[in-house]
Design a protein around this motif. Structure first.
Motif, PDB file in Angstrom:
ATOM      1  N   SER A  63      -4.116  -1.371   1.197  1.00 36.39           N
ATOM      2  CA  SER A  63      -3.303  -2.510   1.630  1.00 36.39           C
ATOM      3  C   SER A  63      -4.132  -3.620   2.257  1.00 36.39           C
ATOM      4  O   SER A  63      -3.660  -4.743   2.431  1.00 36.39           O
ATOM      5  CB  SER A  63      -2.229  -2.064   2.624  1.00 36.39           C
ATOM      6  OG  SER A  63      -2.824  -1.463   3.759  1.00 36.39           O
ATOM      7  N   ASP A  64      -5.410  -3.292   2.623  1.00 40.75           N
ATOM      8  CA  ASP A  64      -6.280  -4.320   3.168  1.00 40.75           C
ATOM      9  C   ASP A  64      -6.857  -5.230   2.086  1.00 40.75           C
ATOM     10  O   ASP A  64      -7.651  -6.127   2.367  1.00 40.75           O
ATOM     11  CB  ASP A  64      -7.421  -3.685   3.973  1.00 40.75           C
ATOM     12  CG  ASP A  64      -8.202  -2.646   3.162  1.00 40.75           C
ATOM     13  OD1 ASP A  64      -7.662  -2.170   2.146  1.00 40.75           O
ATOM     14  OD2 ASP A  64      -9.338  -2.319   3.552  1.00 40.75           O
ATOM     15  N   LEU A  65      -6.436  -4.975   0.834  1.00 38.87           N
ATOM     16  CA  LEU A  65      -6.852  -5.825  -0.291  1.00 38.87           C
ATOM     17  C   LEU A  65      -5.598  -6.387  -0.966  1.00 38.87           C
ATOM     18  O   LEU A  65      -5.297  -6.058  -2.127  1.00 38.87           O
ATOM     19  CB  LEU A  65      -7.670  -4.998  -1.298  1.00 38.87           C
ATOM     20  CG  LEU A  65      -8.939  -4.317  -0.759  1.00 38.87           C
ATOM     21  CD1 LEU A  65      -9.490  -3.343  -1.779  1.00 38.87           C
ATOM     22  CD2 LEU A  65      -9.990  -5.352  -0.375  1.00 38.87           C
ATOM     23  N   PRO A  66      -4.850  -7.250  -0.284  1.00 41.33           N
ATOM     24  CA  PRO A  66      -3.547  -7.714  -0.804  1.00 41.33           C
ATOM     25  C   PRO A  66      -3.642  -8.469  -2.117  1.00 41.33           C
ATOM     26  O   PRO A  66      -2.725  -8.395  -2.938  1.00 41.33           O
ATOM     27  CB  PRO A  66      -3.020  -8.620   0.314  1.00 41.33           C
ATOM     28  CG  PRO A  66      -4.235  -9.030   1.080  1.00 41.33           C
ATOM     29  CD  PRO A  66      -5.174  -7.873   1.014  1.00 41.33           C
ATOM     30  N   ASN A  67      -4.740  -9.162  -2.346  1.00 39.43           N
ATOM     31  CA  ASN A  67      -4.885  -9.961  -3.570  1.00 39.43           C
ATOM     32  C   ASN A  67      -5.286  -9.131  -4.782  1.00 39.43           C
ATOM     33  O   ASN A  67      -5.319  -9.651  -5.899  1.00 39.43           O
ATOM     34  CB  ASN A  67      -5.921 -11.073  -3.348  1.00 39.43           C
ATOM     35  CG  ASN A  67      -5.498 -12.055  -2.276  1.00 39.43           C
ATOM     36  OD1 ASN A  67      -4.302 -12.321  -2.106  1.00 39.43           O
ATOM     37  ND2 ASN A  67      -6.454 -12.578  -1.527  1.00 39.43           N
ATOM     38  N   LEU A  68      -5.611  -7.862  -4.540  1.00 39.64           N
ATOM     39  CA  LEU A  68      -6.080  -7.014  -5.642  1.00 39.64           C
ATOM     40  C   LEU A  68      -5.089  -5.910  -5.997  1.00 39.64           C
ATOM     41  O   LEU A  68      -5.438  -4.984  -6.731  1.00 39.64           O
ATOM     42  CB  LEU A  68      -7.425  -6.380  -5.264  1.00 39.64           C
ATOM     43  CG  LEU A  68      -8.610  -7.329  -5.081  1.00 39.64           C
ATOM     44  CD1 LEU A  68      -9.841  -6.543  -4.645  1.00 39.64           C
ATOM     45  CD2 LEU A  68      -8.918  -8.080  -6.372  1.00 39.64           C
ATOM     46  N   ARG A 120       0.827   9.261  -6.549  1.00 41.01           N
ATOM     47  CA  ARG A 120       1.234   8.741  -5.241  1.00 41.01           C
ATOM     48  C   ARG A 120       0.584   7.389  -4.966  1.00 41.01           C
ATOM     49  O   ARG A 120       1.209   6.483  -4.399  1.00 41.01           O
ATOM     50  CB  ARG A 120       0.836   9.744  -4.149  1.00 41.01           C
ATOM     51  CG  ARG A 120       1.323   9.342  -2.758  1.00 41.01           C
ATOM     52  CD  ARG A 120       2.785   9.664  -2.588  1.00 41.01           C
ATOM     53  NE  ARG A 120       3.422   8.809  -1.600  1.00 41.01           N
ATOM     54  CZ  ARG A 120       4.638   9.031  -1.112  1.00 41.01           C
ATOM     55  NH1 ARG A 120       5.340  10.063  -1.539  1.00 41.01           N
ATOM     56  NH2 ARG A 120       5.178   8.216  -0.232  1.00 41.01           N
ATOM     57  N   ILE A 121      -0.682   7.241  -5.371  1.00 40.92           N
ATOM     58  CA  ILE A 121      -1.369   5.955  -5.211  1.00 40.92           C
ATOM     59  C   ILE A 121      -0.645   4.880  -6.011  1.00 40.92           C
ATOM     60  O   ILE A 121      -0.391   3.769  -5.514  1.00 40.92           O
ATOM     61  CB  ILE A 121      -2.839   6.060  -5.682  1.00 40.92           C
ATOM     62  CG1 ILE A 121      -3.629   7.015  -4.794  1.00 40.92           C
ATOM     63  CG2 ILE A 121      -3.512   4.681  -5.677  1.00 40.92           C
ATOM     64  CD1 ILE A 121      -5.004   7.347  -5.318  1.00 40.92           C
ATOM     65  N   LEU A 122      -0.287   5.192  -7.247  1.00 37.70           N
ATOM     66  CA  LEU A 122       0.404   4.229  -8.105  1.00 37.70           C
ATOM     67  C   LEU A 122       1.777   3.873  -7.534  1.00 37.70           C
ATOM     68  O   LEU A 122       2.184   2.711  -7.562  1.00 37.70           O
ATOM     69  CB  LEU A 122       0.550   4.804  -9.525  1.00 37.70           C
ATOM     70  CG  LEU A 122      -0.757   5.010 -10.298  1.00 37.70           C
ATOM     71  CD1 LEU A 122      -0.491   5.735 -11.607  1.00 37.70           C
ATOM     72  CD2 LEU A 122      -1.441   3.668 -10.563  1.00 37.70           C
ATOM     73  N   PHE A 123       2.469   4.873  -6.996  1.00 41.31           N
ATOM     74  CA  PHE A 123       3.781   4.626  -6.383  1.00 41.31           C
ATOM     75  C   PHE A 123       3.646   3.699  -5.183  1.00 41.31           C
ATOM     76  O   PHE A 123       4.426   2.751  -5.020  1.00 41.31           O
ATOM     77  CB  PHE A 123       4.415   5.958  -5.961  1.00 41.31           C
ATOM     78  CG  PHE A 123       5.687   5.805  -5.182  1.00 41.31           C
ATOM     79  CD1 PHE A 123       6.897   5.568  -5.831  1.00 41.31           C
ATOM     80  CD2 PHE A 123       5.690   5.882  -3.789  1.00 41.31           C
ATOM     81  CE1 PHE A 123       8.076   5.414  -5.108  1.00 41.31           C
ATOM     82  CE2 PHE A 123       6.861   5.731  -3.057  1.00 41.31           C
ATOM     83  CZ  PHE A 123       8.063   5.494  -3.727  1.00 41.31           C
ATOM     84  N   ASN A 124       2.663   3.973  -4.329  1.00 38.56           N
ATOM     85  CA  ASN A 124       2.472   3.159  -3.129  1.00 38.56           C
ATOM     86  C   ASN A 124       2.123   1.713  -3.469  1.00 38.56           C
ATOM     87  O   ASN A 124       2.633   0.779  -2.856  1.00 38.56           O
ATOM     88  CB  ASN A 124       1.360   3.758  -2.253  1.00 38.56           C
ATOM     89  CG  ASN A 124       1.771   5.063  -1.608  1.00 38.56           C
ATOM     90  OD1 ASN A 124       2.937   5.429  -1.619  1.00 38.56           O
ATOM     91  ND2 ASN A 124       0.816   5.774  -1.045  1.00 38.56           N
ATOM     92  N   ILE A 125       1.251   1.538  -4.465  1.00 34.13           N
ATOM     93  CA  ILE A 125       0.852   0.175  -4.850  1.00 34.13           C
ATOM     94  C   ILE A 125       1.995  -0.529  -5.564  1.00 34.13           C
ATOM     95  O   ILE A 125       2.284  -1.706  -5.318  1.00 34.13           O
ATOM     96  CB  ILE A 125      -0.402   0.204  -5.750  1.00 34.13           C
ATOM     97  CG1 ILE A 125      -1.613   0.758  -4.981  1.00 34.13           C
ATOM     98  CG2 ILE A 125      -0.736  -1.200  -6.273  1.00 34.13           C
ATOM     99  CD1 ILE A 125      -2.850   0.936  -5.821  1.00 34.13           C
ATOM    100  N   GLY A 126       2.680   0.207  -6.465  1.00 35.81           N
ATOM    101  CA  GLY A 126       3.733  -0.408  -7.265  1.00 35.81           C
ATOM    102  C   GLY A 126       4.947  -0.816  -6.463  1.00 35.81           C
ATOM    103  O   GLY A 126       5.545  -1.873  -6.694  1.00 35.81           O
ATOM    104  N   THR A 127       5.331   0.017  -5.489  1.00 42.65           N
ATOM    105  CA  THR A 127       6.534  -0.266  -4.702  1.00 42.65           C
ATOM    106  C   THR A 127       6.230  -0.922  -3.363  1.00 42.65           C
ATOM    107  O   THR A 127       7.143  -1.440  -2.714  1.00 42.65           O
ATOM    108  CB  THR A 127       7.316   1.032  -4.430  1.00 42.65           C
ATOM    109  OG1 THR A 127       6.505   1.906  -3.628  1.00 42.65           O
ATOM    110  CG2 THR A 127       7.689   1.728  -5.733  1.00 42.65           C
ATOM    111  N   GLN A 128       4.947  -0.870  -2.965  1.00 39.60           N
ATOM    112  CA  GLN A 128       4.533  -1.331  -1.625  1.00 39.60           C
ATOM    113  C   GLN A 128       5.251  -0.567  -0.519  1.00 39.60           C
ATOM    114  O   GLN A 128       5.345  -1.020   0.612  1.00 39.60           O
ATOM    115  CB  GLN A 128       4.759  -2.847  -1.472  1.00 39.60           C
ATOM    116  CG  GLN A 128       3.841  -3.698  -2.341  1.00 39.60           C
ATOM    117  CD  GLN A 128       2.364  -3.508  -2.015  1.00 39.60           C
ATOM    118  OE1 GLN A 128       1.943  -3.732  -0.894  1.00 39.60           O
ATOM    119  NE2 GLN A 128       1.586  -3.086  -3.004  1.00 39.60           N
ATOM    120  N   ASN A 129       5.765   0.604  -0.863  1.00 37.19           N
ATOM    121  CA  ASN A 129       6.366   1.503   0.126  1.00 37.19           C
ATOM    122  C   ASN A 129       5.351   2.611   0.406  1.00 37.19           C
ATOM    123  O   ASN A 129       5.182   3.527  -0.401  1.00 37.19           O
ATOM    124  CB  ASN A 129       7.671   2.086  -0.411  1.00 37.19           C
ATOM    125  CG  ASN A 129       8.287   3.097   0.549  1.00 37.19           C
ATOM    126  OD1 ASN A 129       7.872   3.215   1.702  1.00 37.19           O
ATOM    127  ND2 ASN A 129       9.270   3.839   0.068  1.00 37.19           N
TER     128      ASN A 129
END
Length: 314
Positions: free
Chosen positions: A24-29, A86-95
């Motif tokens: 999450s510390d890389l919001p633009n990526l 889980r990584i994909l879920f977290n990035i995809g949903t931002q949850n």
């Protein structure tokens, strides 16, 4: 009881879920990272499923070495499936929230499959040791029953130990924070959230690592020291090259996996940093499983020949 003590007790009682900080510390990526992890996960699944299919369908590959390789490919699919979805879920949903139970479950499966990998790598090195150092006894020693037993021990051997390890980790009180500065639930970042002195828990981690990782690694090194000594005594350069080619792929995988995992788990807590932990974890959780099918297939003529036959048949 003062205000600070009341607040501490309240923090302990209300930690029923964590937040995986991840990337999450890389919001633009975020979009780029989602694409990269998706592609890597697909490559890992396709590569390892392909190895399993090739070994299952080709009669020439019905040998102990390939039986263990099929087990290893199955393990890699399970291993990455604990973390990458889980990584994909977290990035995809931002949850990024994860319940205490889900976190414990993820850690437990991750540790169990990690232990299985350590044991299976040791078994594969033993198989190569018997094949090269005692070739006449190889069919007798590595018979189908023995191979099945060794594979079963590898898959099941770490379950009781790692369930106990997980229960011990999550028996701690968490009051420093509820944010896990990692992309999955792993021991080092979880320990940083615990209240009070965690030296006993750190010691237990070291002991378990020595039993389930260091001991198999010593067996691997012992096997390969004898294998190399035997190879060097072979009379022809062609014979030495053929013998070494059957072992070099496995040895490369061992070094990649153990190198990054050992540095992660055997460093003192004071030397852990979120950035370094994430980088090292990427190696043994994602990068190594991605390269394993390539390492084993591109360096193995029998696998390449079987792949050609499969493609031509289709």
């Amino acid at each position: 009881m003062n205000h600070e003590e009341l607040e501490s007790i309240n923090n302990v009682s209300t930690v029923i879920q964590f937040v995986l900080i991840g990337f999450s510390d890389l919001p633009n990526l975020q979009g780029f990272l989602f694409a990269v992890f998706s592609v890597v996960y697909i490559i890992i699944l396709i590569g390892n499923f392909l190895i399993i299919i090739i070994i299952s369908t080709d009669q020439a590959l019905q040998k102990p070495m390939y039986f263990f390789l099929a087990n290893f490919s199955s393990l890699e699919i399970c291993y990455v499936s604990v973390t990458v979805p889980r990584i994909l879920f977290n990035i995809g949903t931002q949850n990024r929230s994860i319940s205490l139970m889900s976190c414990a479950t993820q850690l437990c499966f991750f540790l169990v499959f990690g232990t299985t990998e350590c044991l299976l790598l040791a078994v594969m090195s033993y198989d190569r040791y018997v094949a090269i150092c005692n070739p006449l006894h190889y069919p007798l020693v590595m018979n189908p029953t023995k191979c099945t037993q060794l594979a079963a021990v590898s898959w099941l051997g770490g379950i009781p130990v790692q369930i106990g390890q997980t229960c011990q980790i999550f028996s701690m009180n968490f009051c420093n924070s509820y944010k896990i500065n990692h992309f999955f639930c792993d021991i080092p970042p979880i320990l940083t959230l615990a209240c009070g002195n965690t030296s006993v828990h750190e010691l237990s981690v070291y002991v378990v690592v020595m039993v389930v990782a260091a001991f198999p690694f010593i067996l691997v090194l012992t096997s390969y020291s004898k294998i190399i000594a035997t190879i060097l005594r072979l009379p022809t350069a062609k014979g030495r090259g053929k013998a070494f080619s059957t072992c070099s792929s496995h040895l490369l995988v061992v070094l990649l996996f153990y190198g990054s995992a050992t540095v992660t788990y055997l460093r003192p807590k004071s030397m852990h940093s979120p950035g370094t932990d994430k980088l090292l974890s990427l190696f043994y959780t994602i990068v190594t499983p991605m390269f394993n099918p390539l390492i084993y297939s591109l360096r193995n003529k029998e696998v390449i020949a079987a792949l050609r036959k499969l493609i031509l048949k289709k």
